[in-house]
Design a protein around this motif. Structure first.
Motif, PDB file in Angstrom:
ATOM      1  N   LYS A 293       0.853  -1.187   0.000  1.00 42.57           N
ATOM      2  CA  LYS A 293       0.000   0.000   0.000  1.00 42.57           C
ATOM      3  C   LYS A 293       0.887   1.234   0.000  1.00 42.57           C
ATOM      4  O   LYS A 293       1.810   1.349   0.791  1.00 42.57           O
ATOM      5  N   THR A 294       0.612   2.166  -0.915  1.00 46.25           N
ATOM      6  CA  THR A 294       1.374   3.406  -0.976  1.00 46.25           C
ATOM      7  C   THR A 294       0.395   4.578  -0.882  1.00 46.25           C
ATOM      8  O   THR A 294      -0.816   4.393  -0.917  1.00 46.25           O
ATOM      9  N   GLN A 295       0.929   5.774  -0.813  1.00 48.41           N
ATOM     10  CA  GLN A 295       0.083   6.957  -0.706  1.00 48.41           C
ATOM     11  C   GLN A 295      -0.734   7.207  -1.970  1.00 48.41           C
ATOM     12  O   GLN A 295      -1.750   7.897  -1.924  1.00 48.41           O
TER      13      GLN A 295
ATOM     14  N   ARG B 223       0.471  -0.922  -4.984  1.00 49.27           N
ATOM     15  CA  ARG B 223       1.565  -1.243  -5.904  1.00 49.27           C
ATOM     16  C   ARG B 223       2.011  -2.673  -5.581  1.00 49.27           C
ATOM     17  O   ARG B 223       1.823  -3.165  -4.483  1.00 49.27           O
TER      18      ARG B 223
ATOM     19  N   LYS C  26       7.770  -0.031  -8.145  1.00 49.35           N
ATOM     20  CA  LYS C  26       6.886  -1.183  -8.053  1.00 49.35           C
ATOM     21  C   LYS C  26       5.879  -1.136  -9.204  1.00 49.35           C
ATOM     22  O   LYS C  26       5.658  -0.103  -9.818  1.00 49.35           O
TER      23      LYS C  26
ATOM     24  N   LYS D 241      12.162   1.691  -5.924  1.00 51.53           N
ATOM     25  CA  LYS D 241      11.093   2.692  -5.980  1.00 51.53           C
ATOM     26  C   LYS D 241      10.235   2.600  -7.234  1.00 51.53           C
ATOM     27  O   LYS D 241       9.511   3.524  -7.561  1.00 51.53           O
TER      28      LYS D 241
END
Length: 194
Positions: A76-78, A82, A163, A161
């Motif tokens: 989970k990313t902002q 991903r 994904k 960085k």
């Protein structure tokens, strides 16, 4: 309506085709810039064609005894979900040609196709690194390792960085006339092999 923001179906596990772990001992690898991917317009999780740029070729790596493995993990990313994608395999060799290929896979971006042991799915054949490609992030050789006879353990994964925005894509290539099948997809891949 996007298929990525609404649930649109359910699923259940059946006894007719129980899931099977692992992948076959073969991986197809090609340079990211050497091939154009064509996505299904209805479902972008499906690649319906892989076209060579010029005379580019796909390279086939074969192993034995479950020496290959794939992994896809959600992060989970902002900006949304991903996926980290990885392919692990062993190389039973130590030549300068092997070392040159390892160096090329460490600097250039590649894509890889794996064949799942579980065939009762439209994702029996999957492509890793569709958007950002893969690079060699680990190449370990222990000369005394008897399990590999002194060969290399290799890990392909996404560059730092970078994904993937989607899980591994299904590869389903139709013949000239007719619908795509497992056999037609394998035949199309084999035609691209060097």
């Amino acid at each position: 309506m996007s298929i990525y923001n609404k649930i649109n179906a359910g699923f259940s596990l059946g006894t007719a085709g129980p899931i099977t772990s692992g992948i076959e001992d073969v991986v197809y690898i090609f340079n990211q810039d050497d091939f154009v991917l064509t996505y299904d317009t209805v479902n972008p999780l499906i690649i319906k064609d892989i076209t060579a740029v010029g005379t580019a070729k796909v390279y086939k790596f074969e192993g034995t005894n479950n020496s290959f493995n794939t992994m896809s993990k959600l992060a989970k990313t902002q900006v949304g979900p991903r996926y980290t994608e990885e392919i692990d395999f062993n190389i039973a060799g130590l030549s300068t040609d092997v070392k040159a290929q390892l160096m090329a896979m460490g600097y250039g971006r590649i894509r890889a196709i794996a064949i799942n042991n579980y065939k009762d799915s439209d994702s029996a054949i999957e492509l890793f690194g569709a958007v950002n490609g893969l690079i060699v992030t680990e190449a370990e050789r222990n000369a005394a390792d008897e399990t590999l006879d002194g060969g290399y353990k290799i890990k392909l994964t996404n560059p730092d960085k970078l994904k993937e925005p989607y899980p591994p894509r299904a590869v389903s290539i139709a013949p000239q006339s007719g619908t795509a099948t497992y056999a037609s997809t394998i035949a199309a891949l084999e035609e691209l092999v060097a």
